[in-house]
Write a protein that holds these residues in place. Structure first.
Motif, PDB file in Angstrom:
ATOM      1  N   SER A  13       0.839  -1.188   0.000  1.00 28.88           N
ATOM      2  CA  SER A  13       0.000   0.000   0.000  1.00 28.88           C
ATOM      3  C   SER A  13       0.869   1.230   0.000  1.00 28.88           C
ATOM      4  O   SER A  13       1.775   1.351   0.796  1.00 28.88           O
ATOM      5  CB  SER A  13      -0.911   0.042   1.221  1.00 28.88           C
ATOM      6  OG  SER A  13      -1.614   1.260   1.261  1.00 28.88           O
ATOM      7  N   CYS A  15      -0.047   3.885   1.007  1.00 34.03           N
ATOM      8  CA  CYS A  15      -0.342   4.610   2.235  1.00 34.03           C
ATOM      9  C   CYS A  15       0.109   3.844   3.457  1.00 34.03           C
ATOM     10  O   CYS A  15      -0.117   4.263   4.578  1.00 34.03           O
ATOM     11  CB  CYS A  15      -1.827   4.930   2.339  1.00 34.03           C
ATOM     12  SG  CYS A  15      -2.878   3.488   2.495  1.00 34.03           S
ATOM     13  N   GLU A 326     -12.967   2.663   2.033  1.00 32.19           N
ATOM     14  CA  GLU A 326     -11.671   2.408   2.637  1.00 32.19           C
ATOM     15  C   GLU A 326     -11.804   1.279   3.656  1.00 32.19           C
ATOM     16  O   GLU A 326     -12.875   1.079   4.236  1.00 32.19           O
ATOM     17  CB  GLU A 326     -11.145   3.652   3.345  1.00 32.19           C
ATOM     18  CG  GLU A 326     -10.819   4.802   2.429  1.00 32.19           C
ATOM     19  CD  GLU A 326     -10.238   5.960   3.218  1.00 32.19           C
ATOM     20  OE1 GLU A 326      -9.062   5.877   3.626  1.00 32.19           O
ATOM     21  OE2 GLU A 326     -10.969   6.932   3.448  1.00 32.19           O
ATOM     22  N   VAL A 385      -6.907   1.749   4.210  1.00 29.08           N
ATOM     23  CA  VAL A 385      -6.343   1.378   2.916  1.00 29.08           C
ATOM     24  C   VAL A 385      -7.355   1.658   1.811  1.00 29.08           C
ATOM     25  O   VAL A 385      -8.509   1.218   1.873  1.00 29.08           O
ATOM     26  CB  VAL A 385      -5.957  -0.116   2.901  1.00 29.08           C
ATOM     27  CG1 VAL A 385      -5.393  -0.505   1.549  1.00 29.08           C
ATOM     28  CG2 VAL A 385      -4.942  -0.402   4.005  1.00 29.08           C
ATOM     29  N   VAL A 389      -4.402   0.044  -4.241  1.00 29.69           N
ATOM     30  CA  VAL A 389      -3.034   0.398  -3.870  1.00 29.69           C
ATOM     31  C   VAL A 389      -2.358  -0.696  -3.057  1.00 29.69           C
ATOM     32  O   VAL A 389      -1.284  -0.491  -2.510  1.00 29.69           O
ATOM     33  CB  VAL A 389      -2.997   1.731  -3.081  1.00 29.69           C
ATOM     34  CG1 VAL A 389      -3.429   2.884  -3.943  1.00 29.69           C
ATOM     35  CG2 VAL A 389      -3.856   1.646  -1.822  1.00 29.69           C
ATOM     36  N   GLU A 432      -8.852  11.805  -0.058  1.00 29.14           N
ATOM     37  CA  GLU A 432      -8.001  10.695   0.372  1.00 29.14           C
ATOM     38  C   GLU A 432      -6.914  10.397  -0.649  1.00 29.14           C
ATOM     39  O   GLU A 432      -5.763  10.140  -0.295  1.00 29.14           O
ATOM     40  CB  GLU A 432      -8.860   9.446   0.619  1.00 29.14           C
ATOM     41  CG  GLU A 432      -9.829   9.583   1.773  1.00 29.14           C
ATOM     42  CD  GLU A 432      -9.129   9.870   3.087  1.00 29.14           C
ATOM     43  OE1 GLU A 432      -8.000   9.356   3.291  1.00 29.14           O
ATOM     44  OE2 GLU A 432      -9.687  10.615   3.905  1.00 29.14           O
ATOM     45  N   ARG A 433      -7.282  10.425  -1.895  1.00 30.13           N
ATOM     46  CA  ARG A 433      -6.283  10.125  -2.919  1.00 30.13           C
ATOM     47  C   ARG A 433      -5.229  11.230  -3.014  1.00 30.13           C
ATOM     48  O   ARG A 433      -4.083  10.966  -3.375  1.00 30.13           O
ATOM     49  CB  ARG A 433      -6.953   9.896  -4.277  1.00 30.13           C
ATOM     50  CG  ARG A 433      -7.683   8.578  -4.336  1.00 30.13           C
ATOM     51  CD  ARG A 433      -8.067   8.174  -5.740  1.00 30.13           C
ATOM     52  NE  ARG A 433      -8.761   6.891  -5.739  1.00 30.13           N
ATOM     53  CZ  ARG A 433      -8.146   5.713  -5.764  1.00 30.13           C
ATOM     54  NH1 ARG A 433      -6.838   5.657  -5.792  1.00 30.13           N
ATOM     55  NH2 ARG A 433      -8.853   4.603  -5.766  1.00 30.13           N
ATOM     56  N   ARG A 435      -3.977  12.771  -0.485  1.00 31.47           N
ATOM     57  CA  ARG A 435      -3.022  12.466   0.580  1.00 31.47           C
ATOM     58  C   ARG A 435      -2.177  11.236   0.216  1.00 31.47           C
ATOM     59  O   ARG A 435      -0.976  11.197   0.502  1.00 31.47           O
ATOM     60  CB  ARG A 435      -3.743  12.244   1.917  1.00 31.47           C
ATOM     61  CG  ARG A 435      -4.377  13.505   2.472  1.00 31.47           C
ATOM     62  CD  ARG A 435      -4.748  13.351   3.942  1.00 31.47           C
ATOM     63  NE  ARG A 435      -3.568  13.245   4.795  1.00 31.47           N
ATOM     64  CZ  ARG A 435      -2.848  14.267   5.215  1.00 31.47           C
ATOM     65  NH1 ARG A 435      -3.157  15.503   4.846  1.00 31.47           N
ATOM     66  NH2 ARG A 435      -1.798  14.066   6.010  1.00 31.47           N
ATOM     67  N   VAL A 436      -2.804  10.247  -0.402  1.00 26.69           N
ATOM     68  CA  VAL A 436      -2.044   9.074  -0.842  1.00 26.69           C
ATOM     69  C   VAL A 436      -1.008   9.482  -1.882  1.00 26.69           C
ATOM     70  O   VAL A 436       0.151   9.062  -1.830  1.00 26.69           O
ATOM     71  CB  VAL A 436      -2.982   7.997  -1.419  1.00 26.69           C
ATOM     72  CG1 VAL A 436      -2.176   6.897  -2.102  1.00 26.69           C
ATOM     73  CG2 VAL A 436      -3.836   7.401  -0.315  1.00 26.69           C
ATOM     74  N   ARG A 439       1.802  11.326  -0.148  1.00 27.03           N
ATOM     75  CA  ARG A 439       2.671  10.394   0.575  1.00 27.03           C
ATOM     76  C   ARG A 439       3.570   9.627  -0.404  1.00 27.03           C
ATOM     77  O   ARG A 439       4.749   9.394  -0.148  1.00 27.03           O
ATOM     78  CB  ARG A 439       1.819   9.425   1.395  1.00 27.03           C
ATOM     79  CG  ARG A 439       2.628   8.527   2.330  1.00 27.03           C
ATOM     80  CD  ARG A 439       1.705   7.633   3.123  1.00 27.03           C
ATOM     81  NE  ARG A 439       0.791   8.401   3.940  1.00 27.03           N
ATOM     82  CZ  ARG A 439       1.096   8.912   5.132  1.00 27.03           C
ATOM     83  NH1 ARG A 439       2.305   8.716   5.643  1.00 27.03           N
ATOM     84  NH2 ARG A 439       0.205   9.602   5.810  1.00 27.03           N
ATOM     85  N   ASN A 440       2.971   9.243  -1.520  1.00 26.19           N
ATOM     86  CA  ASN A 440       3.714   8.534  -2.564  1.00 26.19           C
ATOM     87  C   ASN A 440       4.864   9.383  -3.086  1.00 26.19           C
ATOM     88  O   ASN A 440       5.989   8.900  -3.265  1.00 26.19           O
ATOM     89  CB  ASN A 440       2.743   8.180  -3.695  1.00 26.19           C
ATOM     90  CG  ASN A 440       3.369   7.277  -4.738  1.00 26.19           C
ATOM     91  OD1 ASN A 440       4.520   6.890  -4.627  1.00 26.19           O
ATOM     92  ND2 ASN A 440       2.602   6.971  -5.764  1.00 26.19           N
TER      93      ASN A 440
END
Length: 471
Positions: A13, A15, A326, A385, A389, A432-433, A435-436, A439-440
């Protein structure tokens, strides 16, 4: 089918702090299906500073002579010659001017050393890629190239490569990816504050909807280098920079001088979103004002760098917001080792599941004492999650579980897991995406530098002895 793409190693993941991984890169041509990982020491540097002591080298291919001893294994002159011929064909196909044969040989031998060291470490840690996993990877490669497995095989063999040899190269490729995931990616940490800061910076950035194609030349600095060695490395990069300024070809210079993992592809990194360029390089890259221009020399802990802007393009517009389910999930991760087989790992996980179901032990307690993932300290909790991902095998099992249900062991590229769904919720997909994705991007920045540092340490700590036994 002029270019075969390797299978993508999807991380558990993006995330999940512990389980993010890198994707396997594309192959320039089928017959050059060998990794071009970063070389981290030139041939002219002596091996006397290496710390490791070799085991007794097995009696090995002496017919064509030994080029290099790498710990307790050898690389033969014939292997080197075959790799040189393959890379020369690949560079010619790309239209990259060929460097001098001696320079190319140095580059290739260093890459072969790094390749061998990674495979050695993977095997020492009990990693194996069985035929079933390999067959699945090859099938994904064929699908990515929009062809059948048989046609892919025919193409490889028409280009002069044995399909059996190609299979083994892909097996090694997967092994290398898995050891990098374990030794580099799984140890990267991204804080919520870093995510918040990245999002704020992106919203203020003028080029947030663009991606660029970069060329990269790196002159590596060995670990614990003396001032004299650093001065030599600096002189080398200054020589490259001088040649660039008088009009020498960037791709040829990369193949001749660069210690980066893109050197034998003419230094081309490929298309990247600008926010995924390591921070230490972004200022220099942003100062390149036109396509075809190159940066000043940039110093990093790993070496000296020069970048060239090969292209720039707009990103596709972001899709409209929607809702998505999620899943809050936790897991216990175990891997086979030299002393514990895959069957024993699965049996152990089955026993752990029975303890959880019978309530003789809690999931959190068993995760802390048995899981090898960094999430173990949190009782195996991976947080919320998003779909798409995780590893497909992991997600398929996760989606079928009822809340609080514990799964049977499931195998992914990370190892064997048992998992438990704690909760589910519907959320705003766009938020949410975002933030993902943030983070990525932060992880990608960190990963590039961490990988180079790990490869440098791996090379500098190995026993490497260059032989002069060519006929």
């Amino acid at each position: 089918m002029n270019q075969l793409k390797r299978p993508t190693a999807i991380c558990l993941s993006v995330c999940l702090t512990a389980l993010f991984g890198l994707s396997l890169s594309g192959i320039a041509a089928a017959q050059t299906a060998a990794q071009t990982t970063s070389p981290v020491a030139p041939l002219e540097e002596p091996a006397t500073g290496n710390k490791a002591v070799p085991k007794k080298v097995a009696k090995a291919q002496t017919i064509n002579g030994i080029a290099v001893v790498v710990n307790d294994e050898v690389i033969t002159n014939l292997e080197v010659a075959e790799r040189i011929n393959n890379i020369e064909r690949s560079l010619k196909a790309q239209g990259t001017p060929l460097p001098a044969r001696a320079d190319l040989e140095k580059q290739i031998i260093e890459r072969m050393i790094i390749d061998r060291l990674q495979i050695q470490l993977a095997k020492e840690q009990g990693m194996r890629v069985d035929d079933l996993m390999l067959d699945r990877a090859l099938q994904r490669m064929a699908e990515q190239n929009k062809t059948s497995l048989q046609e892919m095989r025919n193409q490889i063999e028409r280009e002069g490569t044995s399909f059996g040899a190609f299979r083994e190269e892909i097996r090694d490729d997967i092994m290398t990816q898995r050891i990098r995931e374990r030794e580099v990616d799984s140890k990267l940490q991204v804080s919520e504050l870093e995510v918040d800061n990245f999002i704020a910076a992106q919203e203020a950035a003028p080029n947030k909807n663009q991606e660029i194609n970069l060329g990269h030349i790196m002159v590596r600095i060995p670990e614990n280098a003396t001032p004299e060695v650093i001065a030599q490395r600096n002189a080398r990069v200054q020589e490259v920079y001088k040649k660039l300024r008088i009009g020498d070809d960037f791709a040829k210079l990369a193949a001749t001088y660069s210690d980066s993992n893109e050197a034998l592809k003419g230094g081309e990194v490929g298309w990247r979103e600008q926010d995924k360029i390591p921070t230490i390089f972004s200022d220099a890259v942003n100062k390149i004002t036109f396509v075809g221009g190159f940066s000043e020399i940039v110093r990093s802990p790993n070496g000296f760098h020069i970048f060239k802007l090969l292209g720039k393009r707009d990103l596709a517009p972001v899709a409209a917001a929607s809702t998505v389910q999620e899943t809050n999930v936790r897991h216990i991760l175990m891997r086979p080792t030299q002393i514990m087989t895959a069957a024993q790992v699965k049996s152990t996980l089955v026993d752990l599941k029975q303890k959880i179901v019978s309530k003789s032990a809690s999931f959190e307690e068993l995760a802390k004492t048995n899981s090898i993932d960094t999430s173990a300290s949190k009782g195996g909790d991976l947080g919320w999650v998003l779909p798409g991902v995780t590893f497909p095998e992991f997600e398929a099992v996760m989606n079928k579980l009822a809340v609080n249900e514990v799964s049977d062991p499931v195998e992914t590229q990370m190892g064997f897991h048992i998992l438990q769904v704690l909760d589910r919720k519907v959320s705003d997909d766009s938020k949410e995406r975002k933030r993902v994705a943030a983070r990525n991007a932060v992880r990608a920045r960190k990963s590039e530098e961490a990988l180079q540092d790990w490869l440098r340490q791996l090379r500098d700590r190995a026993y490497v002895e260059f032989r002069n036994e060519k006929k």
